[in-house]
Scaffold this active site. Sequence first.
Site, PDB file in Angstrom:
ATOM      1  N   SER A  27       6.518   7.561 -32.043  1.00  0.00           N
ATOM      2  CA  SER A  27       7.364   7.136 -30.926  1.00  0.00           C
ATOM      3  C   SER A  27       6.548   6.588 -29.764  1.00  0.00           C
ATOM      4  O   SER A  27       6.785   5.469 -29.295  1.00  0.00           O
ATOM      5  CB  SER A  27       8.219   8.311 -30.450  1.00  0.00           C
ATOM      6  OG  SER A  27       8.949   7.979 -29.286  1.00  0.00           O
ATOM      7  N   GLN A  28       5.570   7.347 -29.287  1.00  0.00           N
ATOM      8  CA  GLN A  28       4.739   6.877 -28.180  1.00  0.00           C
ATOM      9  C   GLN A  28       3.679   5.887 -28.647  1.00  0.00           C
ATOM     10  O   GLN A  28       3.394   4.902 -27.962  1.00  0.00           O
ATOM     11  CB  GLN A  28       4.066   8.061 -27.477  1.00  0.00           C
ATOM     12  CG  GLN A  28       5.010   8.921 -26.660  1.00  0.00           C
ATOM     13  CD  GLN A  28       5.522   8.224 -25.409  1.00  0.00           C
ATOM     14  OE1 GLN A  28       4.910   7.292 -24.899  1.00  0.00           O
ATOM     15  NE2 GLN A  28       6.658   8.676 -24.907  1.00  0.00           N
ATOM     16  N   SER A  53       2.981   4.327 -41.627  1.00  0.00           N
ATOM     17  CA  SER A  53       3.028   3.479 -40.429  1.00  0.00           C
ATOM     18  C   SER A  53       2.048   2.312 -40.494  1.00  0.00           C
ATOM     19  O   SER A  53       2.099   1.419 -39.641  1.00  0.00           O
ATOM     20  CB  SER A  53       2.718   4.322 -39.188  1.00  0.00           C
ATOM     21  OG  SER A  53       3.656   5.358 -39.023  1.00  0.00           O
ATOM     22  N   GLU A  84      -0.372  20.161 -32.150  1.00  0.00           N
ATOM     23  CA  GLU A  84      -1.017  21.097 -33.067  1.00  0.00           C
ATOM     24  C   GLU A  84      -1.987  20.424 -34.031  1.00  0.00           C
ATOM     25  O   GLU A  84      -2.775  21.099 -34.701  1.00  0.00           O
ATOM     26  CB  GLU A  84       0.036  21.891 -33.854  1.00  0.00           C
ATOM     27  CG  GLU A  84       0.886  21.077 -34.814  1.00  0.00           C
ATOM     28  CD  GLU A  84       2.132  20.489 -34.165  1.00  0.00           C
ATOM     29  OE1 GLU A  84       3.095  20.198 -34.905  1.00  0.00           O
ATOM     30  OE2 GLU A  84       2.141  20.302 -32.925  1.00  0.00           O
ATOM     31  N   LYS A  85      -1.961  19.086 -34.108  1.00  0.00           N
ATOM     32  CA  LYS A  85      -2.858  18.367 -35.015  1.00  0.00           C
ATOM     33  C   LYS A  85      -4.041  17.726 -34.299  1.00  0.00           C
ATOM     34  O   LYS A  85      -5.004  17.296 -34.936  1.00  0.00           O
ATOM     35  CB  LYS A  85      -2.078  17.286 -35.776  1.00  0.00           C
ATOM     36  CG  LYS A  85      -1.026  17.844 -36.719  1.00  0.00           C
ATOM     37  CD  LYS A  85      -0.332  16.731 -37.478  1.00  0.00           C
ATOM     38  CE  LYS A  85       0.705  17.301 -38.444  1.00  0.00           C
ATOM     39  NZ  LYS A  85       1.408  16.230 -39.187  1.00  0.00           N
ATOM     40  N   HIS A 108      -0.466  14.172 -22.843  1.00  0.00           N
ATOM     41  CA  HIS A 108      -0.049  15.541 -22.504  1.00  0.00           C
ATOM     42  C   HIS A 108      -1.316  16.380 -22.453  1.00  0.00           C
ATOM     43  O   HIS A 108      -2.234  16.189 -23.246  1.00  0.00           O
ATOM     44  CB  HIS A 108       0.924  16.067 -23.560  1.00  0.00           C
ATOM     45  CG  HIS A 108       1.377  17.478 -23.349  1.00  0.00           C
ATOM     46  ND1 HIS A 108       1.696  17.998 -22.113  1.00  0.00           N
ATOM     47  CD2 HIS A 108       1.585  18.491 -24.236  1.00  0.00           C
ATOM     48  CE1 HIS A 108       2.084  19.259 -22.246  1.00  0.00           C
ATOM     49  NE2 HIS A 108       2.009  19.577 -23.519  1.00  0.00           N
ATOM     50  N   GLU A 195      10.471  22.290 -20.734  1.00  0.00           N
ATOM     51  CA  GLU A 195      10.940  22.302 -22.119  1.00  0.00           C
ATOM     52  C   GLU A 195      11.573  23.637 -22.485  1.00  0.00           C
ATOM     53  O   GLU A 195      12.607  23.693 -23.152  1.00  0.00           O
ATOM     54  CB  GLU A 195       9.775  22.014 -23.063  1.00  0.00           C
ATOM     55  CG  GLU A 195       9.245  20.597 -22.994  1.00  0.00           C
ATOM     56  CD  GLU A 195       7.944  20.418 -23.756  1.00  0.00           C
ATOM     57  OE1 GLU A 195       7.525  19.260 -23.914  1.00  0.00           O
ATOM     58  OE2 GLU A 195       7.337  21.428 -24.183  1.00  0.00           O
TER      59      GLU A 195
END
Length: 335
Positions: A27-28, A53, A84-85, A108, A195
Site C-alpha cells: 500500500s505505501q 509485486s 514484524e518483518k 513508522h 490504534e
Amino acid sequence: MATIIYDNETTFDALKDKTIAIMGYGSQGHAHARNLHESGLNVVVGLRKGSSSWAKAESDGLKVMTVEEAAKAADVIMILLPDEKQASVYYSQIEPSLEAGNALVFAHGFNIHYNQIVPPKDVDVFMVAPKGPGHIVRRTYTEGIGVPGLIAVYQDATGKARDLALAYAKGIGATRAGVYETTFREETETDLFGEQVDLCGGLSALIKTAFEVLVEAGYQPEMAYFETCHEVKLIVDLIYEGGLERMWHSVSNTAEYGGMTVGPRIINEESREAMYEALARIQNGEFAKEFVLEGMVNHPVLKAMERQEKEHPLEVVGKEIRANIPWLNKKIDDD
C-alpha cells in the site's frame, strides 16, 4: 506546538544524484515509489525473488531488484515492510551493504524506538510518515495535492538528515499539505496508542458491545447493525471534515443532547484509567515485547482472534447487509 513545513519551503536538492530504494511494494510502497519517480527522483524497488509485486512494479515503469541488490545500489533506503518483518530483512539483506553516509528511512518508528533495528552510527536515520493510506497518498499526489505527513530525525551522521527528510516528503507530495516535525518516540507511542485505544481497538470493541446489547435486548440483528456499525462512517466523515463541532452541528438536537449526556457515562473515568494503562505498556516496552514474541512464533494469538472476529454475529449480518448495497460492492471491487 509542532513545526509545520510546506512545499514552498523545501527543495529536492538533498536528493539530487542519489538513488532511493523502496523496500516493499504494498500500500505505501507503491505510492512512495511512483510519487518519487514522477517527482523526477532516481528510484529502485527492492523485492524478494518471486514476489507477486515484481511484475506490477515493472509495469508501473519502475526498476526492480532484489532487496540485497537495491540496498547495494541505493544511497537512501526506505523500509516499507510490516513491522514484524523489518528487523530480519534489515540484518540479513540490508545492513551488509550499508556504507557510511547512507540513509535509512522509516514510515513508522517501531523498530528504531524499540531497538529491534540498531543502525551503525555513520548512517543517517530519519522518518517520513504520510498520515494516510497508500492509495490516498498516490491519488492526492496525482491530483496535485497531498496528505499531511510527519518527519523525524533519529540520527544525523551527515548533517543533512533533515534536508533529506524534507526532500523525500516533498517527493511523495506530503509538503503540499504540510509536514509536522516530531520524534521517533512521539510518533511511535502516539501511533500505537491511537490504534489500540480508539481507532482500531476501542472503536471496534465499542461497536461490537453496542451491537451485542441491542441483540440481547431482543432487537433484530439487522437493525442493531445499522445503528451501531453502518452509520459510524457518516459520523466519522463529519468529524474528519470539520471536527467534533461540525459533527454536533450536523446531527439532530436529540442526537446531540443524548450523545453529550450519555457518552461520558460510557467512556468514563474507568475507561480513562484503562487508557493510561495501555499507554504505560506502550511507553515501557511491554506491548512491543509481547508483539515481537508473538511474531516469532507466527502470530498464533492474533490468528485465533482474527478467526473469532470473523465469526462474530456482527460480521455475519454485516456481510449480508453489505451484499445488498450495490454501490458499496462496486467500491470494494474497485479498491
